[in-house]
Design a protein around this motif. Structure first.
Motif, mmCIF file in Angstrom:
data_model
loop_
_atom_site.group_PDB
_atom_site.id
_atom_site.type_symbol
_atom_site.label_atom_id
_atom_site.label_comp_id
_atom_site.label_asym_id
_atom_site.label_seq_id
_atom_site.Cartn_x
_atom_site.Cartn_y
_atom_site.Cartn_z
ATOM 1 N N ASP A 23 -10.128 6.234 5.800
ATOM 2 C CA ASP A 23 -9.299 5.503 6.756
ATOM 3 C C ASP A 23 -7.941 6.181 6.961
ATOM 4 O O ASP A 23 -7.435 6.251 8.074
ATOM 5 C CB ASP A 23 -9.111 4.064 6.271
ATOM 6 C CG ASP A 23 -8.691 3.136 7.378
ATOM 7 O OD1 ASP A 23 -9.316 3.176 8.465
ATOM 8 O OD2 ASP A 23 -7.740 2.356 7.174
ATOM 9 N N GLU A 40 -11.057 6.616 18.172
ATOM 10 C CA GLU A 40 -10.956 5.166 17.996
ATOM 11 C C GLU A 40 -11.949 4.774 16.917
ATOM 12 O O GLU A 40 -13.074 5.283 16.900
ATOM 13 C CB GLU A 40 -11.279 4.445 19.296
ATOM 14 C CG GLU A 40 -10.293 4.743 20.404
ATOM 15 C CD GLU A 40 -10.643 4.022 21.699
ATOM 16 O OE1 GLU A 40 -11.488 3.109 21.675
ATOM 17 O OE2 GLU A 40 -10.062 4.382 22.724
ATOM 18 N N HIS A 41 -11.514 3.894 15.995
ATOM 19 C CA HIS A 41 -12.428 3.522 14.919
ATOM 20 C C HIS A 41 -12.279 2.049 14.539
ATOM 21 O O HIS A 41 -11.265 1.422 14.820
ATOM 22 C CB HIS A 41 -12.212 4.414 13.699
ATOM 23 C CG HIS A 41 -10.921 4.155 12.968
ATOM 24 N ND1 HIS A 41 -9.715 4.629 13.401
ATOM 25 C CD2 HIS A 41 -10.668 3.469 11.839
ATOM 26 C CE1 HIS A 41 -8.771 4.255 12.567
ATOM 27 N NE2 HIS A 41 -9.324 3.538 11.599
ATOM 28 N N ARG A 42 -13.338 1.547 13.884
ATOM 29 C CA ARG A 42 -13.327 0.183 13.344
ATOM 30 C C ARG A 42 -14.278 0.153 12.154
ATOM 31 O O ARG A 42 -15.239 0.921 12.085
ATOM 32 C CB ARG A 42 -13.752 -0.838 14.397
ATOM 33 C CG ARG A 42 -15.191 -0.737 14.807
ATOM 34 C CD ARG A 42 -15.615 -1.829 15.804
ATOM 35 N NE ARG A 42 -16.941 -1.571 16.305
ATOM 36 C CZ ARG A 42 -18.077 -1.823 15.666
ATOM 37 N NH1 ARG A 42 -18.037 -2.351 14.464
ATOM 38 N NH2 ARG A 42 -19.247 -1.549 16.198
ATOM 39 N N TRP A 43 -13.978 -0.725 11.227
ATOM 40 C CA TRP A 43 -14.827 -0.910 10.055
ATOM 41 C C TRP A 43 -15.702 -2.134 10.240
ATOM 42 O O TRP A 43 -15.261 -3.155 10.764
ATOM 43 C CB TRP A 43 -13.982 -1.090 8.794
ATOM 44 C CG TRP A 43 -13.384 0.175 8.279
ATOM 45 C CD1 TRP A 43 -12.111 0.632 8.503
ATOM 46 C CD2 TRP A 43 -14.027 1.153 7.473
ATOM 47 N NE1 TRP A 43 -11.936 1.842 7.880
ATOM 48 C CE2 TRP A 43 -13.088 2.181 7.228
ATOM 49 C CE3 TRP A 43 -15.302 1.268 6.916
ATOM 50 C CZ2 TRP A 43 -13.382 3.301 6.452
ATOM 51 C CZ3 TRP A 43 -15.592 2.382 6.143
ATOM 52 C CH2 TRP A 43 -14.640 3.380 5.920
ATOM 53 N N ASP A 44 -16.931 -2.026 9.786
ATOM 54 C CA ASP A 44 -17.864 -3.149 9.714
ATOM 55 C C ASP A 44 -18.445 -3.099 8.306
ATOM 56 O O ASP A 44 -19.398 -2.352 8.044
ATOM 57 C CB ASP A 44 -18.959 -3.005 10.776
ATOM 58 C CG ASP A 44 -19.939 -4.155 10.777
ATOM 59 O OD1 ASP A 44 -19.656 -5.191 10.142
ATOM 60 O OD2 ASP A 44 -21.002 -4.018 11.411
ATOM 61 N N MET A 48 -17.927 2.729 8.911
ATOM 62 C CA MET A 48 -16.922 2.993 9.928
ATOM 63 C C MET A 48 -17.641 3.482 11.180
ATOM 64 O O MET A 48 -18.407 4.439 11.125
ATOM 65 C CB MET A 48 -15.920 4.051 9.489
ATOM 66 C CG MET A 48 -14.933 4.415 10.608
ATOM 67 S SD MET A 48 -13.904 5.841 10.238
ATOM 68 C CE MET A 48 -12.597 5.028 9.331
#
Length: 100
Positions: A23, A40-44, A48
């Motif tokens: 991250d 662009e990123h997001r965690w689930d 990632m």
């Protein structure tokens, strides 16, 4: 034709440590791509999901943090599939640096 690259990157960290290191360094990915790029990123959970946009192309990627490795999947659009070998080499060489 699009192509998906799959690479496993070994590590000896706890999952939380691996996530934190990824991250903190994912933004540096844009610097590695010529011509400028956006990330662009997001965690689930421990996955990632991120996209890299450059030169009019968007590459969808996923990093799954496992106990002993990071499983990376990179979906190259048809126009970039020609570079699959170079992308795989870069992941194998530079991927461990995300965890250092």
């Amino acid at each position: 034709m699009s192509q998906t690259i799959r690479v496993d990157i070994p590590h000896q960290l706890h999952r939380a440590q691996a996530r934190a290191r990824i991250d903190s360094k994912i933004g540096r990915l844009a610097d590695k791509i010529p011509g400028g790029a956006t990330v662009e990123h997001r965690w689930d959970g421990d996955s990632m999901h991120f996209t890299v946009g450059a030169m009019g192309q968007t590459v969808a990627c996923r990093l799954d943090v496992e106990d002993t490795h990071i499983h990376a999947e990179v979906g190259l659009p048809a126009m970039l599939a020609l570079f699959a070998g170079k992308v795989r080499e870069m992941l194998e060489k530079d991927g461990p640096r995300l965890l250092a």
